[in-house]
Structure formats: structure tokens, C-alpha cells
Design an enzyme around this catalytic site. Structure first.
Site, PDB file in Angstrom:
ATOM      1  CE1 TYR A 140      -3.265  -2.722   0.002  1.00  0.00           C
ATOM      2  CE2 TYR A 140      -3.908  -2.111   2.217  1.00  0.00           C
ATOM      3  CZ  TYR A 140      -4.092  -2.893   1.079  1.00  0.00           C
ATOM      4  OH  TYR A 140      -5.096  -3.816   1.044  1.00  0.00           O
ATOM      5  CE  LYS A 191       0.773 -17.234  -1.822  1.00  0.00           C
ATOM      6  NZ  LYS A 191       0.328 -18.628  -2.104  1.00  0.00           N
ATOM      7  CG  ASP A 224      -2.479 -19.559  -0.420  1.00  0.00           C
ATOM      8  OD1 ASP A 224      -1.687 -19.698   0.530  1.00  0.00           O
ATOM      9  OD2 ASP A 224      -2.279 -20.053  -1.550  1.00  0.00           O
ATOM     10  CG  ASP A 248      -7.387  -4.472   3.470  1.00  0.00           C
ATOM     11  OD1 ASP A 248      -8.449  -4.512   4.119  1.00  0.00           O
ATOM     12  OD2 ASP A 248      -7.185  -3.643   2.566  1.00  0.00           O
ATOM     13  CG  ASP A 252     -12.498  -6.970   5.235  1.00  0.00           C
ATOM     14  OD1 ASP A 252     -12.297  -6.399   6.320  1.00  0.00           O
ATOM     15  OD2 ASP A 252     -12.681  -6.359   4.169  1.00  0.00           O
TER      16      ASP A 252
END
Length: 366
Positions: A140, A191, A224, A248, A252
Site C-alpha cells: 500500500y 506467501k 491463502d 486487509d 475481513d
């Protein structure tokens, strides 16, 4: 006198902030002595001052002990082309300016709402986990970040994932410290199989773990796979620490396990200032500005109110008051009081009705 900067922002922000101001006033009536000042950030700031991150807001934030932010953004500002003029740039600006690197996002399933989750009751009942998201680094904020014309009618978009050792180390320490006060387990997600930043992330987290945190259990998981495990068996986790991008998304997912994004708060914390002893802090709901229901007075205020509850705990050391507020919310929910997003088709109350119920239960406890 403890001071709070209130940033109502956009969409449903003014409505849920009005509800939270009533809770602040309740505690003031009990002697808390909060001094509040209001400021602009996001789309409303752009409309009023031509920028989503006004200097006046920065000055007010500098003077405050903590900031409460409702939400920013909405379709009204979708046509703004300049990246740093979009409403979200105001939120990112606050995080970056005050180096609020540690984003604490709890996911808690209230017993009365276990059936409102899209998962089975037995999967989510008793859920109490924290997603700890690194907030000021990563993709970001990495440079270069651009869209460039490469000819022949083609364009190339570039976002850069960047992490330095110290950024990973400080968020890892925060995770281990949080876990020590909970169930003593940290799961680090990255990852590393496809990203160099993931390799460094794991190396630094493991090195930090060896620096006096061996009493905390440390596990690693690919992000993941972690997303899948959050849906399959969320109660296996205690504290999940991860980078800005994955945090992020994973937060959620965790939020939805509880039945509604409207239920969950967050805290974004900076380092403790050695001179003043203060820790910069921004408290905000996980949910967005919900423009589809803005102005209707039906938004769920619980995430905003519990964000203030986190401020009571992390910024002001008012642990008993924070616990009483959490218990009052649980009591109201146990009585069947619901806003529409968590009513599951049953009777519902509006924003102020939910707030009335919480305040009544709070009064009974204090």
C-alpha cells in the site's frame, strides 16, 4: 483531562459517531472527563477543504491523546482521478503520518449472535481471535506505485511490496506481547513460496521469537491456506500476524465469521513516545461507509462503540470500564435487541434504539 479527536467521516459515519458520542457522554457523567474535538477527514474533508487530509486535522490529532474515526469514502468521490485526493488517502495519511504500524482487529462471536454467522454455530461459538496487521509498510505504501503508458495501446500498473527488517520485527514483537496476555499462540502468515518479502517476513519473525519470546507458541502458515483455515476451523487461532495486504483481506474474512462487519472494531497503534510516554492511536470500525444506507439512521453502531471501548483499554487504561461496555453490549444482544444487519429477518431497531439498549445495560452495570 483525556482528549479525543472525533472524525465522523463519510456515509454512515456521522450517524454511528453520534451514537458513540452518547456513550462518551455517559462515561463523562460518571467522571471520566473526556475532552472531545471534531475534525474532517476523507470525502467530507475534500468537499470542505479540497483535500482528504487537511493540515487542521493533523494539528488537532497532534494535540489529542487518541483519535476515533468512523469511516471514509463512497461513490460520490469515485470520479476523483488523483490518488492522493481520494477519501481513502485521508485514512492512509493518518496511519502514515503517525506511524500507526500495528492494527489490532479482534473477531469475537457474541453468544447471542452465533447463529447469524454464515458458518455453523459450533464452528464460531466462542470465537475470540485477533488479526494483527502491519499497517504502514508493504504494497500500500511501496514505491514505485504507478500506471504507465507502454505504447501500442497498452498500459502497465505497478505496485511495489517492500518490507524492511525493523518493520517486521516490531509487528512481531507486538504479536508476541498480545499473545502473552491471551492464550499464548501466534500464527504468522505470508506467501514465502512466491514472494521474497514473505521469505524475509518468516526469517525476521523467527529471529524475534528467539529473542525472549520462547514461552509463546509460534506457527507459520501461507496466507491463502490461512484464509481457508479461518473458514474451516477459526478457533484454532489466537493471534494471527501478517502484512498489510494479507491483513486487509484476512481480517475481513474473520469479521464475517461473526455475522456482520458492523460488529467489529479495530485499533491502530504507534510506538510509545519515550519523552511523553504516549502512544499514538487511531480507533475505527472494520466496516466501510455503507453509502447504501447512509442517512437512514439504521446503521449498526456496535463496531464504532466498541472501537471507543478499545480506546478505553489501550489509550486510557480504563480496563474495568471497557469490560463493562463489552458486557453491556452482550447483555443487549442477549435480550434480542438487533439492528437490521444482525436481525436475521426478525424485529430490528435503528441506530439510536441499539444505542439506547446498550446505555441502559451499561447504567445497570456501573
Amino acid at each position: 483531562m483525556p482528549s479525543l479527536l472525533l472524525l465522523a467521516g463519510d456515509g454512515i459515519g456521522p450517524e454511528i459517531m453520534a451514537a458513540t458520542k452518547r456513550v462518551i457522554e455517559f462515561f463523562n457523567a460518571k467522571g471520566a472527563g473526556f475532552d472531545t474535538v471534531e475534525g474532517l477527514v476523507g470525502g467530507c474533508a475534500y468537499d470542505a477543504e479540497g483535500t482528504p487530509f487537511p493540515k487542521s486535522t493533523v494539528e488537532k490529532a497532534e494535540a489529542a491523546d487518541a483519535m476515533l474515526l468512523a469511516c471514509v469514502g463512497g461513490p460520490k468521490w469515485d470520479d476523483i482521478k488523483e490518488y492522493d485526493m481520494r477519501p481513502e488517502a485521508g485514512l492512509l495519511g493518518l496511519r502514515k503520518h503517525f506511524e500507526l504500524f500495528a492494527n489490532i482487529r479482534p473477531a469475537i462471536s457474541y453468544p447471542a449472535l452465533a447463529d447469524s454467522s454464515s458458518l455453523k454455530r459450533e464452528v464460531v461459538e466462542g470465537l475470540d481471535i485477533i488479526i494483527l496487521r502491519e499497517l504502514t509498510g508493504g504494497v500500500y505504501f511501496g514505491e514505485p506505485k504507478t500506471i504507465e503508458d507502454i505504447g501500442n495501446g497498452q498500459k502497465r500498473a505497478i505496485d511495489t511490496q517492500v518490507y524492511d527488517t525493523y518493520e517486521i520485527e516490531r509487528i512481531a514483537r507486538a504479536a508476541f506481547d498480545l499473545a502473552r496476555a491471551r492464550r499464548g499462540k501466534v500464527t504468522s502468515m505470508e506467501k514465502r513460496n512466491v514472494m521474497k518479502s514473505g521469505i524475509l517476513w518468516r526469517e525476521v519473525v523467527e529471529a524475534t521469537h528467539r529473542q525472549g519470546y520462547e514461552d509463546v507458541t509460534l506457527d507459520h502458515m501461507l496466507a491463502d491456506a490461512g484464509a481457508m483455515q479461518l473458514v474451516r476451523d477459526p478457533k484454532q487461532f489466537d493471534v494471527v500476524v501478517t502484512d498489510n495486504l494479507f491483513g486487509d483481506m484476512l481480517s475481513d474474512i474473520a469479521a464475517q465469521l461473526t455475522g456482520s462487519l458492523g460488529m467489529l472494531p479495530s485499533a491502530s497503534l504507534g510506538a510509545v513516545d519515550e519523552k511523553t510516554g504516549r502512544r499514538r492511536a487511531l480507533y475505527e470500525p472494520v466496516h466501510g461507509s455503507a453509502p447504501d444506507i447512509a442517512g437512514q439512521g439504521i446503521a449498526n453502531p456496535i463496531a464504532m462503540i466498541t472501537s471507543f471501548g478499545m480506546a478505553l483499554k489501550y489509550s486510557f487504561g480504563m480496563i474495568a470500564e471497557a469490560d463493562a461496555l463489552d458486557a453491556a453490549i452482550a447483555d443487549a444482544l442477549a435480550d434480542g435487541i438487533r439492528t437490521a444487519d444482525i436481525a436475521m429477518g426478525g424485529p430490528s431497531v435503528d441506530t439510536m434504539g441499539m444505542t439506547d439498549a446498550i446505555l441502559a445495560k451499561l447504567e445497570a452495570r456501573l
